[in-house]
Design an enzyme around this catalytic site. Structure first.
Site, PDB file in Angstrom:
ATOM      1  N   GLU A 118       0.844  -1.206   0.000  1.00 28.63           N
ATOM      2  CA  GLU A 118       0.000   0.000   0.000  1.00 28.63           C
ATOM      3  C   GLU A 118       0.881   1.260   0.000  1.00 28.63           C
ATOM      4  O   GLU A 118       1.852   1.351   0.751  1.00 28.63           O
ATOM      5  CB  GLU A 118      -0.893  -0.015   1.249  1.00 28.63           C
ATOM      6  CG  GLU A 118      -1.884   1.128   1.290  1.00 28.63           C
ATOM      7  CD  GLU A 118      -2.764   1.094   2.546  1.00 28.63           C
ATOM      8  OE1 GLU A 118      -2.362   0.488   3.548  1.00 28.63           O
ATOM      9  OE2 GLU A 118      -3.858   1.700   2.506  1.00 28.63           O
ATOM     10  N   LYS A 192      -9.897   2.175  -2.327  1.00 35.28           N
ATOM     11  CA  LYS A 192     -10.069   1.535  -1.010  1.00 35.28           C
ATOM     12  C   LYS A 192     -11.464   1.798  -0.431  1.00 35.28           C
ATOM     13  O   LYS A 192     -11.864   2.953  -0.246  1.00 35.28           O
ATOM     14  CB  LYS A 192      -8.983   2.103  -0.083  1.00 35.28           C
ATOM     15  CG  LYS A 192      -8.901   1.500   1.303  1.00 35.28           C
ATOM     16  CD  LYS A 192      -7.655   2.066   2.002  1.00 35.28           C
ATOM     17  CE  LYS A 192      -7.410   1.474   3.370  1.00 35.28           C
ATOM     18  NZ  LYS A 192      -6.143   1.938   3.964  1.00 35.28           N
ATOM     19  N   CYS A 229      -5.683  -2.950   2.333  1.00 32.77           N
ATOM     20  CA  CYS A 229      -5.389  -2.958   3.778  1.00 32.77           C
ATOM     21  C   CYS A 229      -6.579  -3.179   4.710  1.00 32.77           C
ATOM     22  O   CYS A 229      -7.024  -4.289   4.919  1.00 32.77           O
ATOM     23  CB  CYS A 229      -4.617  -1.703   4.169  1.00 32.77           C
ATOM     24  SG  CYS A 229      -3.868  -1.926   5.816  1.00 32.77           S
TER      25      CYS A 229
HETATM   26  N1  LIG Z   1      -3.420   1.141   5.977  1.00 34.49           N
HETATM   27  C1  LIG Z   1      -4.424   0.802   6.768  1.00 34.49           C
HETATM   28  O1  LIG Z   1      -5.560   0.754   6.366  1.00 34.49           O
HETATM   29  N2  LIG Z   1      -4.094   0.517   8.033  1.00 34.49           N
HETATM   30  C2  LIG Z   1      -5.065   0.344   9.033  1.00 34.49           C
HETATM   31  C3  LIG Z   1      -4.630  -0.639  10.017  1.00 34.49           C
HETATM   32  C4  LIG Z   1      -4.949  -2.023   9.621  1.00 34.49           C
HETATM   33  O2  LIG Z   1      -6.042  -2.331   9.184  1.00 34.49           O
HETATM   34  O3  LIG Z   1      -4.082  -2.834   9.769  1.00 34.49           O
END
Ligand SMILES: NC(=O)NCCC(=O)O
Length: 369
Positions: A118, A192, A229
């Protein structure tokens, strides 16, 4: 918090005798044979020279009436290169240089679909809550510096590339994964769907939840989708990519130990089993230090890597390291998706119509009491 750089897989490997390890792998990882693939000497040398780990495995399927549909997938996890206070173009170019070497190694091993982490060409600055200072990292999906850089490599090496970026579309920002085909052409993008607004993750301060639904991209090598993510915590996000026909779902992430390292190995693996597709989990490594420009506050975040791949039958690879750059390569037979579906009958018993009816009556804001 977590200070161990040694991965659990390594700890277990060091502690068990070969018989015990075999049994552990059978029960815990679903592996009944050693599915490691031998790498070329030049790959091992490149890993040593440029200081990245390389690991390769294969997942086979049963012989059947259809020819095998083999595809080689590569995941790259990496740290940033320069301090976050350096000029943005310098930071980005330094990451380009590092990643190019790993991509070249992946290509020399015959990788066909490659996924990056990401927001791969920048520090994950979203924890600073500052926007203006970082805007140079945010680019057009089909014409920005990272697209131009990757498009050349995709064409040169016949690669399909998934490039998770921060997108600027007419001044509006999105967290986006761009798909580039083996001719270096832009195929499409996914934005996203689920944004964290938890602890130091404050992405809702920067952009809106995605508006692209659950696209599946029919590439030369496989039907692929990207669950970015935090979307991995949402079972229906995974479900929709499966219903739309994905054979491989990539989960490029930027996640820290405090945010659920204990279930990192569970969520994407469970999704692979529940939806009869391959899942590819990919997290960044290294520590990123920031001093906010406005308040001079110091922020430090460490990412734990541990990228891994799961097959639709639940069998998974060991993880890459917690703290080292790495390339994970997996040979997969896509026939396994259908074979697992037929075996378990999850599609037949899914009762989607029942859920559709119930979901229609759910209030969009969940009852928090
Ligand atoms: N980049 C991201 O969405 N991180 C949030 C934390 C997670 O879901 O691990």
């Amino acid at each position: 918090m977590a200070t161990h750089s040694l991965h659990l897989d390594e700890i277990i490997k060091n502690k068990l005798n070969p018989e015990q390890l075999k049994e552990y792998n059978r029960i815990h990882y679903g592996r009944i044979d050693n599915c490691e693939i031998k790498l070329q000497d030049s790959t091992l040398e490149a890993g040593k020279l440029h200081d990245f780990e390389v690991a390769a495995y294969s997942f086979s399927a049963a012989k059947e009436v259809r020819n095998p549909r083999l595809v080689k997938v590569g995941l790259i996890q990496h740290s940033i290169v320069l301090p976050t206070s350096e000029p943005i173009e310098k930071q980005r170019n330094a990451i380009f240089d590092k990643v190019q070497k790993i991509i070249e190694t992946a290509a020399s091993e015959g990788v066909q679909i490659l996924c990056l982490q990401e927001a791969w060409y920048m520090p994950f600055f979203l924890c600073t809550r500052e926007k203006e200072e970082w805007k140079e990292f945010v680019e057009s999906a089909d014409n920005g510096p990272s697209f131009i850089f990757l498009s050349k490599l995709a064409k040169k090496f016949n690669l399909v590339v998934i490039s998770p970026i921060l997108e600027n579309d007419n001044g509006v920002w999105w967290n986006t994964a761009v798909v580039i085909d083996e001719n270096g052409h832009y195929v499409g993008k996914h934005r996203k769907n689920h944004l964290p607004s938890v602890g130091s993750f404050s992405e809702t301060a920067y952009y809106l939840p995605g508006n692209t639904g659950h696209p599946v991209f029919e590439t030369k090598y496989a039907k692929i989708a990207i669950n970015i993510c935090y979307g991995r915590h949402h079972a229906m996000n995974w479900l929709m990519f499966g219903l739309n026909g994905a054979e491989i779902v990539f989960n490029p992430a930027a996640t820290i130990s405090e945010f659920g390292e204990s279930f990192w190995g569970i969520e994407a693996r469970n999704a692979a089993i529940a939806n009869s597709y391959y899942t590819c989990s990919l997290n960044r490594v290294g520590t990123e230090d920031f001093t906010t420009r406005s308040t001079q506050k110091n922020i430090s975040r460490s990412y734990y890597g541990s990228s891994y791949i799961t097959a639709p039958n639940g069998c998974r690879t060991p993880s890459l390291s917690r703290d080292k750059d790495g390339l994970l390569i997996v040979d997969m037979d896509l026939n396994l998706c259908r074979q697992v579906k037929d075996h378990w009958g999850f599609n037949m018993t899914a009762r989607l119509d029942m859920y559709a009816k119930e979901l229609k009556n759910i209030h969009p804001t969940p009852n928090l009491l």
